[in-house]
Design a protein around this motif. Sequence first.
Motif, PDB file in Angstrom:
ATOM      1  N   PHE A  72       0.833  -1.206   0.000  1.00 19.44           N
ATOM      2  CA  PHE A  72       0.000   0.000   0.000  1.00 19.44           C
ATOM      3  C   PHE A  72       0.871   1.260   0.000  1.00 19.44           C
ATOM      4  CE2 PHE A  72      -3.345  -2.896   1.295  1.00 19.44           C
ATOM      5  CZ  PHE A  72      -4.472  -2.331   0.707  1.00 19.44           C
ATOM      6  N   PHE A  73       1.934   1.247   0.802  1.00 16.66           N
ATOM      7  CA  PHE A  73       2.816   2.411   0.877  1.00 16.66           C
ATOM      8  C   PHE A  73       3.415   2.721  -0.490  1.00 16.66           C
ATOM      9  CE2 PHE A  73       7.150   4.106   1.889  1.00 16.66           C
ATOM     10  CZ  PHE A  73       6.757   5.291   2.482  1.00 16.66           C
ATOM     11  N   TYR A  74       3.981   1.716  -1.140  1.00 16.22           N
ATOM     12  CA  TYR A  74       4.542   1.903  -2.473  1.00 16.22           C
ATOM     13  C   TYR A  74       3.449   2.091  -3.518  1.00 16.22           C
ATOM     14  CZ  TYR A  74       9.384   0.536  -1.229  1.00 16.22           C
ATOM     15  OH  TYR A  74      10.660   0.493  -0.722  1.00 16.22           O
ATOM     16  N   GLY A  75       2.367   1.316  -3.404  1.00 17.52           N
ATOM     17  CA  GLY A  75       1.315   1.368  -4.416  1.00 17.52           C
ATOM     18  C   GLY A  75       0.681   2.738  -4.553  1.00 17.52           C
ATOM     19  N   PRO A 242       2.324  10.973  -6.824  1.00 20.50           N
ATOM     20  CA  PRO A 242       1.631   9.789  -6.316  1.00 20.50           C
ATOM     21  C   PRO A 242       0.163   9.814  -6.742  1.00 20.50           C
ATOM     22  CG  PRO A 242       2.936  10.813  -4.593  1.00 20.50           C
ATOM     23  CD  PRO A 242       2.928  11.767  -5.749  1.00 20.50           C
ATOM     24  N   HIS A 243      -0.378   8.641  -7.064  1.00 21.72           N
ATOM     25  CA  HIS A 243      -1.764   8.635  -7.545  1.00 21.72           C
ATOM     26  C   HIS A 243      -2.765   8.560  -6.406  1.00 21.72           C
ATOM     27  CE1 HIS A 243      -2.286   4.309  -6.737  1.00 21.72           C
ATOM     28  NE2 HIS A 243      -3.550   4.477  -7.046  1.00 21.72           N
ATOM     29  N   ASN A 244      -2.329   8.150  -5.182  1.00 21.99           N
ATOM     30  CA  ASN A 244      -3.277   7.978  -4.086  1.00 21.99           C
ATOM     31  C   ASN A 244      -2.535   8.134  -2.760  1.00 21.99           C
ATOM     32  OD1 ASN A 244      -5.157   7.066  -2.171  1.00 21.99           O
ATOM     33  ND2 ASN A 244      -6.086   5.623  -3.611  1.00 21.99           N
ATOM     34  N   LEU A 245      -2.431   9.363  -2.284  1.00 21.10           N
ATOM     35  CA  LEU A 245      -1.690   9.609  -1.042  1.00 21.10           C
ATOM     36  C   LEU A 245      -2.345   8.991   0.190  1.00 21.10           C
ATOM     37  CD1 LEU A 245      -0.216  13.206  -1.360  1.00 21.10           C
ATOM     38  CD2 LEU A 245       1.017  11.063  -1.052  1.00 21.10           C
ATOM     39  N   MET A 247      -3.723   6.171   0.373  1.00 22.19           N
ATOM     40  CA  MET A 247      -3.261   4.785   0.334  1.00 22.19           C
ATOM     41  C   MET A 247      -1.828   4.682   0.868  1.00 22.19           C
ATOM     42  SD  MET A 247      -3.246   2.395  -3.067  1.00 22.19           S
ATOM     43  CE  MET A 247      -2.612   0.712  -3.068  1.00 22.19           C
ATOM     44  N   THR A 248      -0.991   5.624   0.504  1.00 26.30           N
ATOM     45  CA  THR A 248       0.390   5.636   0.984  1.00 26.30           C
ATOM     46  C   THR A 248       0.453   5.848   2.491  1.00 26.30           C
ATOM     47  OG1 THR A 248       1.335   6.360  -1.114  1.00 26.30           O
ATOM     48  CG2 THR A 248       2.563   6.919   0.881  1.00 26.30           C
TER      49      THR A 248
END
Length: 494
Positions: A72-75, A242-245, A247-248
Amino acid sequence: MKHRNIGIVSGRSNILLRPEGTALFLVLFLAAGTVLARPALAAAGDAVDTGDTAFLLVASALVMLMTPGLAFFYGGMVRQKNVLGIIMQCLAAMALISVQWVLWGYSLAFGLDHFHLLGGLDWAGFRGVGLEPNPVYAATIPHQVFAMFQLMFAIITPALIIGAFAERMRFPAFLLFTLMWATLVYDPLAHWVWGAGGWLRELGALDFAGGTVVHISAGVAGLVCALVLGRRRDYGRIPLPPHNLPMTVLGATLLWFGWFGFNAGSALGANGLAGNAFVTTNTAAGAAILGWLAVEWLLHGKPTALGAASGAVAGLVAITPAAGFVTPPAALVIGGIGGAVCCFSVAVAKVKLGYDDSLDAFGCHGVGGTWGAIATGIFATKAVNPAGADGLLYGNAHLLGVQVVGVAAAWIFTSIVTYGILKVVSLLTPLRVTAEEEEAGLDLSQHGESAYPDTGLAALDVAEGKRVTAPGELAVNWMASQGNPAGAGILRQE
């Protein structure tokens, strides 16, 4: 103290028919064939402490959770066309290393010493790894529980490297690289530092929970991978946000949560040392967030959520080798400096040097792990852990020298062997996706699916000034362009 499926379609042909797929499965199944003998498991003896065993089982589960947290962090930090590629790589690492560890990895890392460099194959297939404790490593928990706790470290270490080559390595190459790297880099290094007879352990190097074994090795390997694979096609040409902070940030908090098992569990018992490691772990993470944000604020004028999440990870990395050897005030210093140094490395040094460490695996883990290992040589005290040593601050400069030797050995060994592994893998299969595959994204090109099927890539591509087909047609068109009769038309992206 710790002294311690696949049926992948890539392009137009099944990987099982390719040389790299054949080699991978041949290695695994031949290894399995050597360990078919089933030695009897010894019954648990009176030496087993149920409280310590329960504690280590929970700690193992916490460390296991860290790899999905890393996904999730990387994704969240990659573009949305690559998020499933990141998640798949993390899941594949969990599966692959779980098998490798039982077949030969644990034995190489912790088995009978050979020349102070590597364990033997006495425990291959977990032969002799039974229900009684092994007093060399953990006197109060079953040997199997100790081995499984160590497995979770072996899983997340190659997964950390993913952040350096995110968005551009082919999945077949990733599988081969991960298997070889775990065997040829992680297992020997773990034996050096934690294995009975390992030369760094004998030298007196301290690494409570993996600063050298896990973070330096993963960070340095990540830097080598980033340099060998080269930059992403769009790196430095257009913004790659990033596409979804959220999520990160979720991934970072899962990592923080799991890190209590990572560090406190390394006490190998429910005791005061575990409590100290818990306190120093949390303290360093908080201090590192403040250190990262302070540098970020000075450099860019605003503190960011991404910076806070990255700072937490940097602090957790920095305290890992020291968690069971230092006091809480020392953890404040280690974490605060760790956050600041890692932020500077990511925001300034990487930009100046021009390498594309996509998600800052080296900036956080390589740099943070190096600082943490050196800081252990400064702040360690026997008042916290009598089995450790006093550091420079307590009048023992020798420990600092030993820590520097350990850091240098890890850097040199990891760099050379990682480079060699990449060259060998490149002879079996291309390391990097094609330009067309990178443009379409790893989700579609490597796995034939999209993380967001209702939106596809439209929103991001429009933001990048590109014209694409309708989102609902994107996956179908990509598969059609690769020869899949289920789709029709050609992927159009300009």
